[in-house]
Structures are given as structure tokens and as C-alpha cells.
Design a protein around this motif. Structure first.
Motif, PDB file in Angstrom:
ATOM      1  N   MET A  94      16.854   2.212   2.112  1.00 30.52           N
ATOM      2  CA  MET A  94      16.543   2.548   3.496  1.00 30.52           C
ATOM      3  C   MET A  94      15.174   3.218   3.603  1.00 30.52           C
ATOM      4  SD  MET A  94      19.970   3.976   5.357  1.00 30.52           S
ATOM      5  CE  MET A  94      21.411   2.945   5.616  1.00 30.52           C
ATOM      6  N   ALA A  95      14.872   4.102   2.662  1.00 32.33           N
ATOM      7  CA  ALA A  95      13.582   4.797   2.686  1.00 32.33           C
ATOM      8  C   ALA A  95      12.428   3.814   2.551  1.00 32.33           C
ATOM      9  CB  ALA A  95      13.532   5.836   1.573  1.00 32.33           C
ATOM     10  N   LEU A  96      12.552   2.863   1.630  1.00 35.29           N
ATOM     11  CA  LEU A  96      11.497   1.856   1.460  1.00 35.29           C
ATOM     12  C   LEU A  96      11.379   0.968   2.690  1.00 35.29           C
ATOM     13  CD1 LEU A  96      12.149   0.844  -2.262  1.00 35.29           C
ATOM     14  CD2 LEU A  96      10.188   2.140  -1.372  1.00 35.29           C
ATOM     15  N   ALA A  97      12.526   0.637   3.310  1.00 34.67           N
ATOM     16  CA  ALA A  97      12.489  -0.192   4.512  1.00 34.67           C
ATOM     17  C   ALA A  97      11.792   0.534   5.659  1.00 34.67           C
ATOM     18  CB  ALA A  97      13.911  -0.582   4.920  1.00 34.67           C
ATOM     19  N   ALA A  98      12.050   1.833   5.801  1.00 37.73           N
ATOM     20  CA  ALA A  98      11.403   2.604   6.862  1.00 37.73           C
ATOM     21  C   ALA A  98       9.897   2.678   6.647  1.00 37.73           C
ATOM     22  CB  ALA A  98      12.004   4.006   6.923  1.00 37.73           C
ATOM     23  N   ALA A  99       9.480   2.919   5.406  1.00 34.77           N
ATOM     24  CA  ALA A  99       8.044   2.970   5.112  1.00 34.77           C
ATOM     25  C   ALA A  99       7.392   1.615   5.355  1.00 34.77           C
ATOM     26  CB  ALA A  99       7.825   3.425   3.669  1.00 34.77           C
ATOM     27  N   GLY A 100       8.055   0.548   4.937  1.00 35.37           N
ATOM     28  CA  GLY A 100       7.512  -0.790   5.163  1.00 35.37           C
ATOM     29  C   GLY A 100       7.413  -1.137   6.636  1.00 35.37           C
ATOM     30  N   PHE A 101       8.375  -0.674   7.421  1.00 38.11           N
ATOM     31  CA  PHE A 101       8.356  -0.888   8.870  1.00 38.11           C
ATOM     32  C   PHE A 101       7.091  -0.274   9.474  1.00 38.11           C
ATOM     33  CE2 PHE A 101      10.933   0.072  13.000  1.00 38.11           C
ATOM     34  CZ  PHE A 101      10.241  -0.932  13.666  1.00 38.11           C
ATOM     35  N   GLY A 102       6.786   0.949   9.076  1.00 41.86           N
ATOM     36  CA  GLY A 102       5.595   1.616   9.586  1.00 41.86           C
ATOM     37  C   GLY A 102       4.310   0.937   9.148  1.00 41.86           C
ATOM     38  N   ILE A 103       4.252   0.515   7.893  1.00 44.47           N
ATOM     39  CA  ILE A 103       3.056  -0.158   7.389  1.00 44.47           C
ATOM     40  C   ILE A 103       2.812  -1.463   8.142  1.00 44.47           C
ATOM     41  CG2 ILE A 103       2.082  -1.332   5.379  1.00 44.47           C
ATOM     42  CD1 ILE A 103       3.436   0.844   3.659  1.00 44.47           C
ATOM     43  N   ALA A 104       3.884  -2.210   8.402  1.00 44.66           N
ATOM     44  CA  ALA A 104       3.751  -3.466   9.140  1.00 44.66           C
ATOM     45  C   ALA A 104       3.205  -3.225  10.537  1.00 44.66           C
ATOM     46  CB  ALA A 104       5.103  -4.174   9.214  1.00 44.66           C
ATOM     47  N   TYR A 105       3.694  -2.183  11.204  1.00 41.35           N
ATOM     48  CA  TYR A 105       3.175  -1.892  12.541  1.00 41.35           C
ATOM     49  C   TYR A 105       1.719  -1.448  12.487  1.00 41.35           C
ATOM     50  CZ  TYR A 105       2.678   0.042  17.181  1.00 41.35           C
ATOM     51  OH  TYR A 105       2.227   0.319  18.451  1.00 41.35           O
ATOM     52  N   GLY A 106       1.334  -0.783  11.393  1.00 41.02           N
ATOM     53  CA  GLY A 106      -0.059  -0.378  11.244  1.00 41.02           C
ATOM     54  C   GLY A 106      -1.002  -1.558  11.124  1.00 41.02           C
ATOM     55  N   LEU A 107      -0.519  -2.649  10.541  1.00 42.38           N
ATOM     56  CA  LEU A 107      -1.363  -3.842  10.423  1.00 42.38           C
ATOM     57  C   LEU A 107      -1.422  -4.619  11.728  1.00 42.38           C
ATOM     58  CD1 LEU A 107      -0.214  -5.031   6.883  1.00 42.38           C
ATOM     59  CD2 LEU A 107      -2.354  -3.878   7.476  1.00 42.38           C
ATOM     60  N   TRP A 108      -0.290  -4.742  12.397  1.00 46.23           N
ATOM     61  CA  TRP A 108      -0.248  -5.409  13.695  1.00 46.23           C
ATOM     62  C   TRP A 108       0.755  -4.665  14.581  1.00 46.23           C
ATOM     63  CZ3 TRP A 108      -2.831  -9.656  15.760  1.00 46.23           C
ATOM     64  CH2 TRP A 108      -2.366 -10.062  17.020  1.00 46.23           C
ATOM     65  N   PRO A 109       0.328  -4.219  15.774  1.00 44.12           N
ATOM     66  CA  PRO A 109      -0.907  -4.578  16.472  1.00 44.12           C
ATOM     67  C   PRO A 109      -2.057  -3.598  16.328  1.00 44.12           C
ATOM     68  CG  PRO A 109       0.585  -3.535  17.993  1.00 44.12           C
ATOM     69  CD  PRO A 109       1.299  -3.546  16.669  1.00 44.12           C
ATOM     70  N   ILE A 110      -1.819  -2.389  15.745  1.00 45.32           N
ATOM     71  CA  ILE A 110      -2.867  -1.372  15.758  1.00 45.32           C
ATOM     72  C   ILE A 110      -4.086  -1.824  14.959  1.00 45.32           C
ATOM     73  CG2 ILE A 110      -3.449   0.949  14.980  1.00 45.32           C
ATOM     74  CD1 ILE A 110      -0.742   1.866  15.809  1.00 45.32           C
ATOM     75  N   GLY A 111      -3.875  -2.212  13.709  1.00 45.88           N
ATOM     76  CA  GLY A 111      -5.010  -2.619  12.888  1.00 45.88           C
ATOM     77  C   GLY A 111      -5.746  -3.812  13.466  1.00 45.88           C
TER      78      GLY A 111
END
Length: 563
Positions: free
Chosen positions: A63-80
Motif C-alpha cells: 500500500m505504501a508503494l502504491a500511494a507513493a507511485g500514485f503521487g509520482i504519476a500525478y506529478g508527471l501528468w498533469p502538473i509536470g
């Protein structure tokens, strides 16, 4: 299923909150004290957050890895993606050679240094914050002022102070969008509250800039121009922030401010007299100036050295054909049109039908939380929404594509601008994505909630210090987006705990970050490097700190009053 715990360290809330602060504290220390590069500091912070989530909060590792990956994905799209698109558009204009036309169109309006400071630092610099950000406004505007004959230290200080007004929305509303994504709040509600907090600063800043250049005499002589610049900026900023266009306050407000200021300047010069002549520059002018300058305290000291030089002999540029000026500004006009069209509710509703929603495996509704005032735990959703057509990044990319034939650039120049953008923003995008990973993990593991429960014990006094969190976040990260990502969930939790509108405190975080931008190490380093003052960051920091501190006090008072 896994339920969050808010006192995992022996049942002690204060000790648990201290542990929850470790990832952010480590990031601040590594970045501001040890001068570690942002992407490495963010990576270490993410590693610490993962260890705490698993070892202390007892979150299942998957779950911890999934939460971190969720945030990283949002950082790439749409913010990045939107950051890349906006900075690419700016580099395209720069490499096409048309930036000279933009500089000439500004410098041609007036030879008065005080008014040039308003046009370049406040107006054009604010516009660059809206379309590029990430140090571009301070760098370009300061270089332009130096080219017009301003002393380097003065030019750098002016641009840092002026950049306060648009930073809460920054590049096409990215900080507001990030805060909304982190909290689930309506971005328009956050934007409206931010407008109420930032608008007074937008009114004050032009008076401060004039006073820095030429003291009280400058304020007395040019107050109509300062009123026109600040009043128009604040009005357009408030309207766009509260009327369904949160992507555009930092784009339209500076443009409107420059247009209003140009109108006042041209009208005065046609009459052949000083701006203050014939418009009641007596008691009313002194009262208005006193109100504005007193609000920032000790403004008469100006920028070191403290000699009071009348900065009124700036040179004009050579006139350029109207077609050339229109071509130079056309990419930014396209940007305004595209982002404005994309923000319309019917257009957004149309694109939303094509969006793809993906529940995060192993995380969606697997984490149970106990919200403030709730009677039973409830599952926390985790859905990644990819709205490729409706994202602001798509609108900006389309503007960049449409700008190519207007700028008459070759494909070689076009792709060269793209490579330059990737080289410049690569580390920043990594940092933002990793910080989003930290923030999402803190949200789903319960670290943010623990801090919120602890801070809620301050009760109704918390709104008074709420903007300080944003101020510290930008001081550490150099980015209002990153600051909102780190602290917006915490602001939301505390607001719910003490019965205050969450949108107000999340907006207070953004407003506090806006006044902290001028003293962030990244901003100081960028602007000093551009104007040839490398190694004098400490002197510039001391100048900017007093303005930042007084502006912060204003925002804190407003947030407390509204709450």
C-alpha cells in the motif's frame, strides 16, 4: 483493509507528530542547509516517508508503494506536463528572436525609471510567472532592467518583490490545481479565497517598487501610475480568480496592469507634464502613499546602497513595426485564448467524457480513515484520472504548435527549444514528482492526519499561523506548487477539526507561499546569476526578508480575520 492510526508512537500525539515531520524536515534541512540538489533531497525524503509509514504507522508495504507511485504519476501528468508546455512556449519565443520585440515594446513606453520598474518587474514579470514560472520571471525581468540601466542589485530586488503578486496561481494555476488534487476541494473555491488574501498585496506592491527606486518623492510624483497598475492588477486578478478561470489570474492581471499603466503614461506624456501634475497630488496623494508604504514598513530605506537617486533617465528603445510587435506577442495571446477556452464549463464537460479513471490497485478504498467529526471510519478513494484532452497542458501545447507559423521559425529551432526546455526542467520535474510521492504517501499513511490532529489543538488560533506553513514550504522548495503539495492536506485536516472553511486555509498556504518566493534560495541564486551578482545572495536576502516578513504578517492577519 487497513485503518490509519494517529498516535502510533506509544499513544503520544506530540511524539507521533514529531515523527510525521521527519520527511519534510529532512527535505528542508538537506535543501536549505546542506545545499543538496532538490531531486536528491526529495528522494531521501521519500525514502524516509516510506520507512516511517511501514515501520511506525504499520502501513502494509504494498500500500505504501502504491500511494507513493500514485503521487509520482500525478506529478508527471498533469502538473509536470503543463510546466513543460508553458516553459517550452517561452523558450520558443526566445530562440525565435522575438523576445527583443517584447523588450522594445516595453522600453519604448517611457524613459522614467520608476515607471519602467512597474512595467517590467510588476507587469511583464508577473506575466512571465503566469506563462513560464520556475525562476523565469525574476531572471528575464531582472536582465531586462539591467539592460535599461538599472543597478544590478536594485534590479534583482525589484523583481523579487514584484513577483509576490502572481505566485499564488503561478503558471496557469498549477499551485491551485495541485492543492485541489491533494485535498479533493473545488479548485475554484481555493482560487476565490486566495484572491481575497492576495488582492491587498497586489494593490500595495506597485507603491513599494516606486519607493524602492525613488523614495517618497517617487511615490508622490507617480502615484496615479501606481494606482492604475495595482488597481487594475488586483481587480482582474480577483475577477478571474473567482469567476471560473483560476488558470488565468497570473496571465490576464499582469497584461491588464501593463495596458492600464501604458494608458496613464501616454496620456500624461501627451500633456507634457509629470504624472502627478493636475491630478491632486497633495493631501490625497500623501495619504494614499502613506497607507501603501506604511503597510510594508521601513520602505523608505530602499535597496542598499541607501543613496536616494532619482531613477528617471532610462533610455527608450527604437520603435518597431506594429506587425513585428504583434508577431512577438502572438504566442502569448494564443496561450491566453487556449487556456481561456479550455476553462469554460461546457468545454470541460465535453473533455471530461473522454477522461480515463483508473483505480489504483491495492490502494483504492483499502485505506480507512476517521475524518474529523465523523462517527465511523470511511474508505479513502484512490483514483488516477487521465484527462488528456481536458488538461491545461494540452491547451498550452496547442498554443505552442499554433505559434510556430506565426513566429516563422524552422523545425530545427522548434526542436532546439524543446531540448532546452527538457534540459532546464528535467531536475525540477523529478523533484516535483518525488515530492508528490511524499505528499500522497503522507496522506494515505496518516502522517498528514497526525500532524493535523496535533496542530488542531491550537484551536481557533491556527488560521493566524496557517500562511506560515506555505511561507516555510516555498522557502525550502522554491516552488508554491511543491509547498501546496506538502501542506495542503494538513491545512485541510486542521480546518475541518476547528470548524473553518478548508478552502480558506488551503488558500492561506498558497498566499503564504507567494510572499515566501522572494527569499527562497533558488530564486536568489537564479536572479543573482542572471545580473552578475553571484556570491551576493546574502545581501539580496537581507533586503527581501523585511518585505517578505511584513507581507506575511498582512496575509496572516487577513487569514485570521476571514476565519
Amino acid at each position: 483493509m487497513w485503518e490509519q492510526a494517529y498516535t502510533p508512537v506509544g499513544g503520544h500525539l506530540a511524539a507521533s507528530a514529531a515523527c510525521a515531520l521527519v520527511p519534510v524536515g529532512a527535505f528542508v534541512y538537506l535543501l536549505a542547509v546542506r545545499r543538496v540538489k532538490g531531486q536528491w533531497a526529495a528522494l531521501i525524503a521519500l525514502a524516509l516517508a516510506l520507512m516511517l509509514a511501514v515501520a511506525v504507522w504499520r502501513m502494509p508495504p504494498a500500500m505504501a508503494l502504491a500511494a507513493a507511485g500514485f503521487g509520482i504519476a500525478y506529478g508527471l501528468w498533469p502538473i509536470g506536463a503543463v510546466v513543460l508546455a508553458a516553459v517550452f512556449l517561452f523558450h520558443l519565443v526566445d530562440q525565435s528572436g522575438h523576445m527583443a520585440g517584447i523588450r522594445a515594446s516595453i522600453g519604448r513606453m517611457t524613459a522614467d525609471r520608476r515607471l519602467q520598474a512597474l512595467l517590467v518587474a510588476y507587469g511583464f514579470g508577473g506575466f512571465l510567472e503566469g506563462v513560464a514560472g520556475f525562476g523565469t520571471p525574476e531572471a528575464i525581468a531582472a536582465a531586462l532592467l539591467v539592460g535599461m540601466g538599472f543597478r544590478p542589485l536594485l534590479a534583482a530586488g525589484l523583481c523579487l518583490v514584484a513577483n509576490t503578486a502572481p505566485v499564488a496561481w503561478a503558471t496557469v494555476g498549477i499551485p491551485i490545481a495541485a492543492a485541489a488534487q491533494m485535498t479533493g476541494l473545488d479548485p475554484q473555491a481555493i482560487s476565490r479565497a486566495a484572491g481575497l488574501l492576495v488582492m491587498p498585496l497586489s494593490l500595495i506592491v506597485p507603491f513599494v517598487l516606486v519607493a524602492v527606486v525613488d523614495g517618497w518623492r517617487g511615490v508622490r510624483e507617480t502615484w496615479p501610475a501606481a494606482v492604475a497598475a495595482g488597481g487594475t492588477f488586483a481587480l482582474v486578478q480577483m475577477v478571474t480568480a473567482s469567476r471560473g478561470m483560476y488558470e488565468l489570474p497570473s496571465v490576464l492581471a499582469p497584461l491588464a496592469s501593463m495596458a492600464a499603466l501604458a494608458g496613464v503614461v501616454l496620456a500624461a506624456e501627451r500633456r507634457g507634464r509629470m504624472l502627478s501634475a493636475g491630478v491632486g497630488a497633495s493631501v490625497s496623494a500623501r495619504g494614499l502613499a502613506a497607507y501603501a508604504v506604511a503597510a510594508v514598513g521601513a520602505c523608505g530605506g530602499g535597496m542598499p546602497p541607501r543613496r536616494r537617486e532619482p531613477e528617471k533617465d532610462g533610455g527608450r528603445g527604437e520603435p518597431l513595426p506594429a506587425a513585428q510587435l504583434l508577431r512577438a506577442w502572438s504566442p502569448f495571446l494564443l496561450l491566453i485564448a487556449a487556456v481561456g477556452a479550455w476553462s469554460l464549463p461546457p468545454v470541460q464537460a465535453m473533455w471530461a467524457r473522454a477522461a480515463v479513471a483508473v483505480p489504483v490497485p491495492g490502494l483504492h478504498e483499502r485505506v480507512w480513515v476517521m475524518p474529523p467529526a465523523a462517527s465511523a471510519p470511511m474508505p479513502l478513494p484512490a483514483v488516477y484520472v487521465f484527462n488528456g484532452l481536458g488538461a491545461a497542458a494540452t491547451a498550452v501545447f496547442l498554443a505552442a504548435v499554433a505559434a510556430k507559423p506565426l513566429l516563422r521559425v524552422s523545425w530545427r529551432t522548434y526542436f532546439s527549444a524543446g531540448r532546452q526546455t527538457l534540459r532546464k526542467l528535467g531536475p525540477s520535474l523529478v523533484t516535483i514528482s518525488l515530492l508528490l510521492g511524499v505528499a500522497y504517501l503522507a496522506r494515505y499513511a496518516g502522517l498528514s492526519a497526525t500532524l493535523g490532529v496535533w496542530l488542531a489543538e491550537t484551536g481557533p488560533l491556527f488560521p493566524l499561523v496557517s500562511p506560515v506553513l506555505g511561507w516555510l514550504g516555498v522557502l525550502a522548495t522554491g516552488s508554491n506548487t511543491s509547498s501546496n503539495v506538502l501542506f495542503a492536506p494538513l491545512q485541510q485536516v486542521v480546518a475541518q477539526s476547528i470548524g473553518v472553511d478548508p478552502a480558506l486555509l488551503v488558500a492561506a498556504n498558497a498566499a503564504g507561499g507567494a510572499v515566501g518566493k522572494m527569499i527562497s534560495p533558488q530564486s536568489l541564486a537564479i536572479v543573482c546569476a542572471v545580473v552578475g551578482l553571484a556570491g551576493k545572495e546574502a545581501e539580496l536576502f537581507r533586503f527581501a526578508l523585511r518585505y517578505s516578513a511584513v507581507f506575511l504578517a498582512v496575509v496572516c492577519g487577513l487569514a485570521f480575520g476571514y476565519a
